[in-house]
Design an enzyme around this catalytic site. Structure first.
Site, mmCIF file in Angstrom:
data_model
loop_
_atom_site.group_PDB
_atom_site.id
_atom_site.type_symbol
_atom_site.label_atom_id
_atom_site.label_comp_id
_atom_site.label_asym_id
_atom_site.label_seq_id
_atom_site.Cartn_x
_atom_site.Cartn_y
_atom_site.Cartn_z
ATOM 1 N N ALA A 9 0.796 -1.229 0.000
ATOM 2 C CA ALA A 9 0.000 0.000 0.000
ATOM 3 C C ALA A 9 0.829 1.280 0.000
ATOM 4 O O ALA A 9 0.264 2.364 -0.094
ATOM 5 C CB ALA A 9 -0.938 0.005 1.210
ATOM 6 N N GLY A 12 2.297 3.293 -5.692
ATOM 7 C CA GLY A 12 1.589 2.809 -6.874
ATOM 8 C C GLY A 12 0.096 2.614 -6.674
ATOM 9 O O GLY A 12 -0.588 3.398 -6.009
ATOM 10 N N SER A 138 -2.574 -10.150 -13.609
ATOM 11 C CA SER A 138 -2.107 -9.463 -14.801
ATOM 12 C C SER A 138 -2.635 -10.181 -16.026
ATOM 13 O O SER A 138 -2.863 -11.390 -15.997
ATOM 14 C CB SER A 138 -0.579 -9.460 -14.835
ATOM 15 O OG SER A 138 -0.117 -8.942 -16.081
ATOM 16 N N TYR A 161 7.551 -13.273 -14.124
ATOM 17 C CA TYR A 161 6.401 -12.487 -13.658
ATOM 18 C C TYR A 161 5.108 -13.088 -14.208
ATOM 19 O O TYR A 161 4.130 -13.294 -13.465
ATOM 20 C CB TYR A 161 6.572 -11.038 -14.129
ATOM 21 C CG TYR A 161 5.428 -10.119 -13.771
ATOM 22 C CD1 TYR A 161 5.378 -9.504 -12.523
ATOM 23 C CD2 TYR A 161 4.404 -9.858 -14.679
ATOM 24 C CE1 TYR A 161 4.332 -8.653 -12.186
ATOM 25 C CE2 TYR A 161 3.358 -9.007 -14.358
ATOM 26 C CZ TYR A 161 3.323 -8.406 -13.107
ATOM 27 O OH TYR A 161 2.285 -7.577 -12.783
#
Length: 263
Positions: A9, A12, A138, A161
């Site tokens: 948090a 971004g 994502s 990733y």
């Protein structure tokens, strides 16, 4: 109003979402890795509403478990978990990195940490239904190589990733099935592509979107009933990589995950 834990948090997307939630009257439990930054964030959040900070390095599964225990103890009313924290592909040409436990770093932070934190908090969430788990995934998803889950061969940061985000999506769908009928929903979303974050800039990518573009999808899943076991592109229902829905893939992932966590 809900009591909401959001990981990652302090910067971004996570930071933006934390402010939106606290301004809406929710109690925000803000997780960060750096004690100073977390403390400063909470001071700022408290000018808008009710917030508390929790510090843990998600690259250490011991610290992830401790985070879960601390939150459950301090906030038995927790009803929303947002697994937002993540580590990007790394700088251009960056090599394979390891977590505190010796796991490939992207797999550890982007997949194993949310799994462990979710498991630690499930008893509390189940006690506070309707409860929600939001996994920030994502659109970039690559199938796992179960023979090389730690990506020792031919390592590439972006591929690492994407593999971790594939695992997170497959885990989300399996967990939703497991929690069916309990009143705990779990969904995964792609907030927005290449948002203007430190993670994206570090990867040498020119941002396409702002964090404000990515926030509505997260906020919707955290505060509204959007069903369970679904994948969203922003606020729109979408489809994850087809293999993430494959029960055989989910079973292999579950077995591999338990082996990784037992190490």
């Amino acid at each position: 109003m809900s009591t909401i834990l959001i990981t990652g948090a302090t910067s971004g997307l996570g930071r933006y979402v934390a402010f939106e939630l606290v301004r809406s009257g929710h109690v925000v439990l803000a997780h960060g890795r750096d004690p100073g930054r977390t403390e400063r964030l909470v001071e700022e959040l408290r000018t808008e509403g009710d917030a508390e900070g929790f510090v843990a390095d998600l690259a250490s599964l011991t610290q992830v478990r401790e985070l879960g225990a601390h939150v459950a103890d301090a906030h038995p009313d927790l009803d929303v978990l947002i697994n937002n924290a993540g580590v990007g592909a790394g700088g251009p040409g960056a090599g394979r990195e390891l977590s505190a436990d010796g796991h490939e770093l992207r797999l550890a932070v982007n997949y194993l940490a949310p799994v462990v934190l979710t498991r630690a908090l499930l008893p509390v969430l189940r006690a506070n239904t309707p409860a929600r788990i939001v996994n920030v995934g994502s659109v970039g998803q690559d199938p796992l190589d179960f023979d090389d889950i730690e990506f020792r061969r031919g390592y590439d940061g972006f591929a690492a990733y994407r593999r971790a985000k594939f695992a997170l999506a497959a885990h989300t769908f399996a967990l939703a099935e497991e929690l069916a009928g309990t009143g705990v929903s779990v969904n995964v979303l792609h907030p927005a592509t290449f948002m203007d974050t430190a993670m994206v800039r570090e990867g040498g990518v020119t941002p396409w979107n702002t964090v404000a573009d990515g926030a509505p999808g997260v906020l919707a899943l955290a505060t509204q009933d959007r069903g369970t076991g679904a994948y969203f592109d922003g606020t729109s229902p979408s489809r994850a990589h087809e293999s993430t829905y494959d029960s055989a893939v989910q079973k292999r992932l579950s077995t591999a995950t338990d082996q990784l966590l037992a190490l």
